[in-house]
Design a protein around this motif. Sequence first.
Motif, PDB file in Angstrom:
ATOM      1  N   GLU A  88      22.868  29.301  52.151  1.00  0.00           N
ATOM      2  CA  GLU A  88      22.264  30.628  52.121  1.00  0.00           C
ATOM      3  C   GLU A  88      22.703  31.384  50.872  1.00  0.00           C
ATOM      4  O   GLU A  88      21.960  32.202  50.322  1.00  0.00           O
ATOM      5  CB  GLU A  88      22.656  31.368  53.410  1.00  0.00           C
ATOM      6  CG  GLU A  88      21.935  32.666  53.641  1.00  0.00           C
ATOM      7  CD  GLU A  88      22.571  33.800  52.869  1.00  0.00           C
ATOM      8  OE1 GLU A  88      21.852  34.772  52.582  1.00  0.00           O
ATOM      9  OE2 GLU A  88      23.763  33.716  52.529  1.00  0.00           O
TER      10      GLU A  88
ATOM     11  N   HIS B 141      30.551  39.653  55.131  1.00  0.00           N
ATOM     12  CA  HIS B 141      29.958  40.875  54.565  1.00  0.00           C
ATOM     13  C   HIS B 141      30.527  42.130  55.207  1.00  0.00           C
ATOM     14  O   HIS B 141      30.808  43.110  54.522  1.00  0.00           O
ATOM     15  CB  HIS B 141      28.435  40.858  54.735  1.00  0.00           C
ATOM     16  CG  HIS B 141      27.742  40.246  53.563  1.00  0.00           C
ATOM     17  ND1 HIS B 141      27.741  40.824  52.327  1.00  0.00           N
ATOM     18  CD2 HIS B 141      27.054  39.093  53.433  1.00  0.00           C
ATOM     19  CE1 HIS B 141      27.079  40.066  51.470  1.00  0.00           C
ATOM     20  NE2 HIS B 141      26.647  38.991  52.129  1.00  0.00           N
TER      21      HIS B 141
ATOM     22  N   ASP C 163      21.281  34.491  48.085  1.00  0.00           N
ATOM     23  CA  ASP C 163      21.961  35.755  47.842  1.00  0.00           C
ATOM     24  C   ASP C 163      22.060  36.064  46.348  1.00  0.00           C
ATOM     25  O   ASP C 163      22.046  37.226  45.943  1.00  0.00           O
ATOM     26  CB  ASP C 163      23.390  35.716  48.408  1.00  0.00           C
ATOM     27  CG  ASP C 163      23.397  35.925  49.917  1.00  0.00           C
ATOM     28  OD1 ASP C 163      22.347  36.263  50.480  1.00  0.00           O
ATOM     29  OD2 ASP C 163      24.480  35.735  50.529  1.00  0.00           O
TER      30      ASP C 163
ATOM     31  N   SER D 259      29.910  32.829  55.333  1.00  0.00           N
ATOM     32  CA  SER D 259      29.423  33.540  54.143  1.00  0.00           C
ATOM     33  C   SER D 259      28.726  34.842  54.546  1.00  0.00           C
ATOM     34  O   SER D 259      28.740  35.813  53.791  1.00  0.00           O
ATOM     35  CB  SER D 259      28.483  32.658  53.319  1.00  0.00           C
ATOM     36  OG  SER D 259      27.204  32.574  53.938  1.00  0.00           O
ATOM     37  N   GLN D 260      28.115  34.886  55.701  1.00  0.00           N
ATOM     38  CA  GLN D 260      27.497  36.153  56.114  1.00  0.00           C
ATOM     39  C   GLN D 260      28.458  36.992  56.965  1.00  0.00           C
ATOM     40  O   GLN D 260      28.403  38.215  56.933  1.00  0.00           O
ATOM     41  CB  GLN D 260      26.190  35.886  56.850  1.00  0.00           C
ATOM     42  CG  GLN D 260      25.145  35.259  55.941  1.00  0.00           C
ATOM     43  CD  GLN D 260      25.013  35.975  54.596  1.00  0.00           C
ATOM     44  OE1 GLN D 260      24.487  37.081  54.504  1.00  0.00           O
ATOM     45  NE2 GLN D 260      25.539  35.369  53.518  1.00  0.00           N
TER      46      GLN D 260
HETATM   47 ZN   LIG Z   1      25.581  37.372  51.365  1.00  0.00          ZN
END
Ligand SMILES: [Zn+2]
Length: 801
Positions: free
Chosen positions: A354, A260, A358, A256-257
């Motif tokens: 996480e 980016h 966000d 998920s990160q």
């Molecule tokens: Zn994010």
Amino acid sequence: MQLYSYPDPSTWPALQQRPAAAEAPQVAARVRAIFEQVRAGGDAALLTLAAELDKATLASLLISEAEFAAAATLVPADLQAAIRQAKTNIEAFHAAQREPELRVETMPGVVCSRRAVPVQRVGLYVPGGSAPLFSTLLMLGVPARLAGCPEVVVCTPPQADGSVSPVILFVAQLLGIDKVVKAGGAQAVAALALGTATVPAVDKIFGPGNRYVTAAKQLAAAEFGVAIDMPAGPSEVLIIADASANPAFVAADLLSQAEHGPDSQVVVLSDSSAVLEQVQAEVARQLALLPRRDVAAQALESSRAILLPDANSMLEFSNQYAPEHLILATDNADALAAQVTNAGSVFLGHLTPEAVGDYASGTNHTLPTSGYARQYSGVSLDSFVKKITFQRLSAQGLQVIGPVVETMAEAEGLAAHARAVTLRLAALNSSASPAAAVTLANPYAGLIRPSVERMQPYSSARDEFEGMAPVMLDANENSLGSVGPDDFSRYPDPHQRAIKADLARLKGVAPNQIFLGNGSDEAIDLLVRLTCTPGQDSIVICPPTYGMYEVAANLNDVRVERLPLNADFQLPPDAAEKLAASNAKLVFLCSPNNPTGNLLAQEAIETILRNFRGLVVVDEAYADFADAPSWITRLAEFPRLVVMQTFSKAWGLAGLRLGVAYASAQLIAYLDKIKPPYNISAATQQHALAALAAAPQLPEMRAELLDGRRWLVEKLAQLAIVEHIFPSDANFLLVRFTVDATGVYDQLRSRGIVVRNRTTQPGCAGCLRLTVGTAEENVQLVQALTEIGAEQSSVAASHIQ
Ligand SMILES: [Zn+2]
Ligand SMILES: NC(=O)c1ccc[n+]([C@@H]2O[C@H](COP(=O)([O-])OP(=O)(O)OC[C@H]3O[C@@H](n4cnc5c(N)ncnc54)[C@H](O)[C@@H]3O)[C@@H](O)[C@H]2O)c1
Ligand SMILES: N[C@H](CO)Cc1c[nH]c[nH+]1
């Protein structure tokens, strides 16, 4: 993702390097050139850079009304609902971060306070290079609005077709933001720092972005006098995953990160090699399913899976790394969380992805990256305010702190500093008296309860709309009228303007020097509450005196200091001296006094007014019967003087409950601030106005009562059971009897005559208080006392036989 097994701690710093760090010098140089370009070219440079870097040909930099109008129609209903829910959560968490004004009295009379004031002009950067992050606008716009920042401008990169995501525009409208500029990257930051024709220069720039945005913010802060929230660059996450972790969850969070941007970095630490293996397998499996797998795959190249011996070393590594996001994927999350020293935001347990932070949990997703979590917090309500400190010294405060400052200033060799204090101390010391010194500084310094200073008064419907309109639906009254003969369906004037106008003319004061209360008792209670903090402050009374002063003090948990009147019911010679030494907030002086009837000597009151630091309340309930000027005439001279009068005595309107306090406009404003909004009923206001119109009748009635008083004095003096009639300036007489006064009281009552038994009052042993009545009532009273006297003497005679 590269795997490292039990790396030696000496190698950790290399493992903690962020990918963007290597190219930082080139990025910084590029950003500086862009700043130069924007400074030289303004809006034109922004258009050129949009074409070059965003591939967008723009007709205008500003979002037009038509673009705003179209936005909402392009956002699906379920997304709108989700955004509203996220906004509610973010608002809840950030609104709770508001702090009340801080107030501390560091020394007596030295009051320090601190208040949050919004940053006036803020620029919000919403990333949009590879994905338009409308969630970032929620994260920045919500706290900006809650903080009350008056000027908010948003910059976000245009898409290649020259548009801005309608979802960003939808969120902007939801937040009431109408200035959205199509500019991204370093050029947007430069415009916000320098200002262009379209983009206003701001005081502080907020928001995350890629390495160019982050470097631009740092340059703006270092060289262009603009504040920034923090360096919030490429996203990152560090996950501590022990044997209890779910590898699929961990992999999803890493990705998920990673998705980016290519310069994102994700790190997983574990003390279980099996977990690390499974996580890596899951990452590979899930990566293949992602639309942004290319971006994520690049990020994974500079990402790491690290096997460490135990929880302690994982925590130590994490605290050194200072991740933007830290996930504690362990059953033991709370215990580990207690040892976290560096992280932007922490996600506890297996069920807290996480991604919730966000978007929607309520915490802010604008967070420090690249290890800046060692010294920066993420965005919060605090980021949008400055905390301004204030200090005020009373005369007492200057006296106690002055020498401290003089000593320190002299020791630093800064004579002007010392002089700023010395001059003021000299002015205070040369003033005639302590009270004059207080007046010089601020007549009410230290007198008004801090909570009253801080509070917002109630604003009634009749404050917000004055007068009448054809349709009055603002105050939840009954528009049908009243039950009963008279119409009282509308709330009365909360400021009683008509009465105050008439009374002001009659008494020679300004209307704003008048407070009207539900009887004088309301003014007494409010004066105590205005000045005294419960459980802390005190008032002074001079017994024997009116009982409500003490009742009001007791009711408000305020201590009562007693300054008894002397044998002839005057203030003792040392009254002013004692009051000058007292820290009491107010003294009640009843003149003419109840129950003694006499005026207090004018000079004694005047000396108190000059020496006491608190409010001096002269209760003139009976002043209409006295032959002395009212203290109202001295209000201009003594700002801490309050004069109370009433309609209950000479005006004969005790049933209306209308008391009056006269004081400076400033003090009356304080009373108005704390009074119940409609404290004087419509019926009372109507009757009072009628009475004021008939004021010429007052002297006649007064004269008749004074005749009655003279007549009573004459007759009572002839009675053997009367020992002493105290001189009276009121409509009553305090009479001391030679026989048991309580017996006289009981016998009068058995004859249908009720008087006031004051035998238990200090200095009033053997005394009854007799109100002057009608001529006929007075005759009845004297007749009854004559009979009682005769009975007493026959009983005495029978005892002698
Ligand atoms: Zn994010
Ligand atoms: N730390 C946080 O709180 C946080 C929050 C959200 C997003 N982010 C990060 O924000 C970043 C968003 O990046 P993005 O690129 O998608 O959008 P962005 O809006 O940050 O950057 C896009 C802009 O970068 C500029 N740019 C791109 N290449 C350039 C070059 N070679 N030279 C000069 N300028 C160039 C362009 O002007 C473009 O408009 C991601 O790294 C994401 O991880 C961080
Ligand atoms: N993870 C980002 C902060 O680093 C915030 C974000 C926005 N949208 C999705 N994620």
